[in-house]
Scaffold this active site. Structure first.
Site, PDB file in Angstrom:
ATOM      1  N   SER A  98      11.448  28.824  -6.845  1.00 13.75           N
ATOM      2  CA  SER A  98      10.044  28.804  -7.273  1.00 13.75           C
ATOM      3  C   SER A  98       9.756  27.663  -8.250  1.00 13.75           C
ATOM      4  O   SER A  98       9.838  26.513  -7.877  1.00 13.75           O
ATOM      5  CB  SER A  98       9.684  30.162  -7.863  1.00 13.75           C
ATOM      6  OG  SER A  98       8.317  30.226  -8.159  1.00 13.75           O
ATOM      7  N   ASP A 240       2.956  26.263  -7.276  1.00 11.29           N
ATOM      8  CA  ASP A 240       4.317  26.181  -7.825  1.00 11.29           C
ATOM      9  C   ASP A 240       5.275  25.764  -6.701  1.00 11.29           C
ATOM     10  O   ASP A 240       4.829  25.427  -5.600  1.00 11.29           O
ATOM     11  CB  ASP A 240       4.717  27.527  -8.462  1.00 11.29           C
ATOM     12  CG  ASP A 240       4.810  28.645  -7.437  1.00 11.29           C
ATOM     13  OD1 ASP A 240       4.036  28.615  -6.462  1.00 11.29           O
ATOM     14  OD2 ASP A 240       5.673  29.525  -7.596  1.00 11.29           O
ATOM     15  N   ASP A 242       7.236  27.152  -4.571  1.00 14.41           N
ATOM     16  CA  ASP A 242       7.266  27.805  -3.251  1.00 14.41           C
ATOM     17  C   ASP A 242       5.875  28.258  -2.818  1.00 14.41           C
ATOM     18  O   ASP A 242       5.736  29.009  -1.842  1.00 14.41           O
ATOM     19  CB  ASP A 242       8.273  28.962  -3.217  1.00 14.41           C
ATOM     20  CG  ASP A 242       7.927  30.098  -4.160  1.00 14.41           C
ATOM     21  OD1 ASP A 242       7.198  29.869  -5.144  1.00 14.41           O
ATOM     22  OD2 ASP A 242       8.367  31.234  -3.897  1.00 14.41           O
ATOM     23  N   ASP A 244       3.654  30.324  -3.730  1.00 14.12           N
ATOM     24  CA  ASP A 244       3.121  31.692  -3.685  1.00 14.12           C
ATOM     25  C   ASP A 244       2.056  31.862  -4.772  1.00 14.12           C
ATOM     26  O   ASP A 244       1.344  32.853  -4.802  1.00 14.12           O
ATOM     27  CB  ASP A 244       4.221  32.769  -3.775  1.00 14.12           C
ATOM     28  CG  ASP A 244       5.094  32.664  -5.007  1.00 14.12           C
ATOM     29  OD1 ASP A 244       4.980  31.655  -5.740  1.00 14.12           O
ATOM     30  OD2 ASP A 244       5.905  33.579  -5.232  1.00 14.12           O
TER      31      ASP A 244
HETATM   32 MG    MG Z   1       6.721  31.086  -6.871  1.00 11.65          MG
END
Ligand code: MG
Length: 455
Positions: A98, A240, A242, A244
């Site tokens: 992340s 961020d 990744d 999400d």
């Molecule tokens: Mg994340």
């Protein structure tokens, strides 16, 4: 439930410190063994330099355990979750750390319902790892790896949940700061498909994250902010590592904390809905409570962590949830945080509004937050919290969903024991900076007194 490797969002560690080839193989074999079915596993990874080595280690262990593997390539975490649901796979694995620095990587394990595995299952994986009770199959049971690109299907599904015509007619312009990460593979395409003109910065994938760093913190988003003003854009969005999460900025260059954007989603998405419940962790702002009151809704508080928000939403069939870190959960699409989905919904909110994003944000109630920490041995944490609860002298609402939250009119103190360090984290929120400082002093006093008393 005590776990050694799993944290709030999967397993994270430094490359060739925790994440050695041996660790990756062994923990992946343990994950595979915890899923009895031996069906299909879906894998995707972020853009880190170490992701290929970890991904191939994970795949090797799953093949050795009799699973068929579908490889989505370099994709956002929510796309893997979307794929698990759509293909009806047994599980998904995302190789990502992340927002952690580039020398880190990690593994998120996605259950068959598209949500990260719960604490019980995490513990089960760790027990199998420690006991080395893997479930390896004979040579004739090894399956194949298939590559699959689901980006278009994922983007199409998101487009189906917003008013494409309204967005297109408004002729919006957005600046997207992809942070050299996977969000750049989806959000620019998605917004363009909705008729939004896009300007992408830090769009090239680079596992060293040389652009603005991988964390979309306010300090890291100055270029995004300046680009928005210079290009006369209507809003900006940063993801961020990744993708999400989504952090937004307005047309004046101001970048918001997640609290502001999730309050806007709560206000404009739930306004016309029958179920106006909003699911959010206990650390979220009073803005959320105020909006709930304004629209005749309700706030459902959960412990801190996206898994708790997701599971609560599914359990109670709620439509919307959000976290102050910029995580938005929109159940019609999927009950997990999804950065690109949040970007599309923000475009829709602005398109349907007669005013600018800065004015929409200015209309929200204003609060000030402060954070602090106090050292406390792990062995005393439970006693300290019990002491605080038993010795509150004033009339105050107490919530003990995660730590202890003392709720006063227009302010609160949250005292949370850290899961990893011998400290208590203290969070406060109040209507003014002065009041926030006063209430922080009060919080520190309460915890210090409790530590002294139980020693
Ligand atoms: Mg994340």
């Amino acid at each position: 439930m005590k776990r050694k490797y799993f944290g709030t969002n999967g397993i994270r560690g430094e490359i060739n410190v925790l994440f050695t080839p041996a660790f990756v193989s062994k923990i992946s074999a343990a994950i595979a063994a915890s899923f009895q079915s031996k069906g299909t596993m879906i894998i995707g990874s972020d853009s880190r330099t170490s992701s290929p080595f970890i991904k191939h280690g994970v795949i090797a262990s799953f093949l050795a355990s009799g699973f068929e593997v579908i490889d989505l390539g370099i994709v956002p975490t929510p796309l893997v979750q979307f794929a698990v649901n759509n293909i009806k796979a047994d599980l998904g694995v995302v190789v990502t750390a992340s927002h952690n620095p580039p020398e880190f990587n990690g593994i998120k394990v996605i259950d068959s319902d598209g949500i990260e595995i719960d604490l019980e299952k995490q513990k089960q994986v760790e027990d199998i790892y420690e006991d080395e009770e893997f479930n390896l199959v004979s040579w004739d049971k090894n399956q194949k790896v298939t590559k699959l690109d689901l980006k278009n299907e994922y983007i199409e599904q998101i487009c189906g949940f917003v008013d494409r015509d309204r967005i297109e007619k408004k002729k919006l312009c957005a600046v997207i700061d992809a942070g050299n990460a996977v969000g750049g593979l989806v959000t620019p395409l998605l917004l363009r498909k909705l008729g939004v003109k896009t300007i992408t910065i830090n769009g090239q994938l680079d596992g060293r994250f040389p652009g603005r760093g991988v964390e979309p913190s306010l300090e890291n988003l100055k270029t995004m902010s300046n680009s928005t003003v210079i290009s006369n854009a209507d809003f900006s969005v940063a993801h961020d590592g990744d993708a999400d999460r989504a952090i937004f900025g307005d047309e004046t260059g101001r970048v918001f904390y997640g609290d502001i954007s999730i309050a806007l989603f709560q206000k404009f998405i739930l306004k016309g809905e029958r179920n106006k419940k909003f699911v959010t962790p206990i650390s979220s702002s009073l803005i959320i409570s105020d909006i709930a009151e304004e629209i005749g809704g309700e706030v459902i508080w959960t412990p801190v962590g996206c898994i708790f928000v997701s599971r609560k939403m599914i359990q109670e069939k709620n439509l919307l949830g959000g976290e102050e870190n910029g995580g938005l959960f929109f159940a019609p699409h999927q009950s997990v945080r999804d950065g690109p989905m949040a970007a599309a919904l923000m475009a829709e909110i602005i398109a349907k509004s007669d005013t600018s994003l800065s004015e929409l944000a200015n209309e929200l109630p204003k609060y000030h937050q402060k954070k602090n920490k106090i050292n406390c041995p792990n062995s005393l944490k439970k006693k300290v919290m019990d002491f605080v609860i038993d010795n509150v002298q004033e009339k105050v609402e107490i919530l003990t969903i995660d730590g202890v939250k003392l709720i006063y009119p227009n302010s609160w103190i949250l005292i949370r024991p850290s899961g990893t360090e011998p400290i208590f984290r203290i969070f406060v929120e109040a209507k003014s900076v002065d009041k926030a400082n006063t209430i922080m002093e009060k919080g520190l006093k309460i915890v210090n007194k409790a530590i002294k008393s139980v020693h």
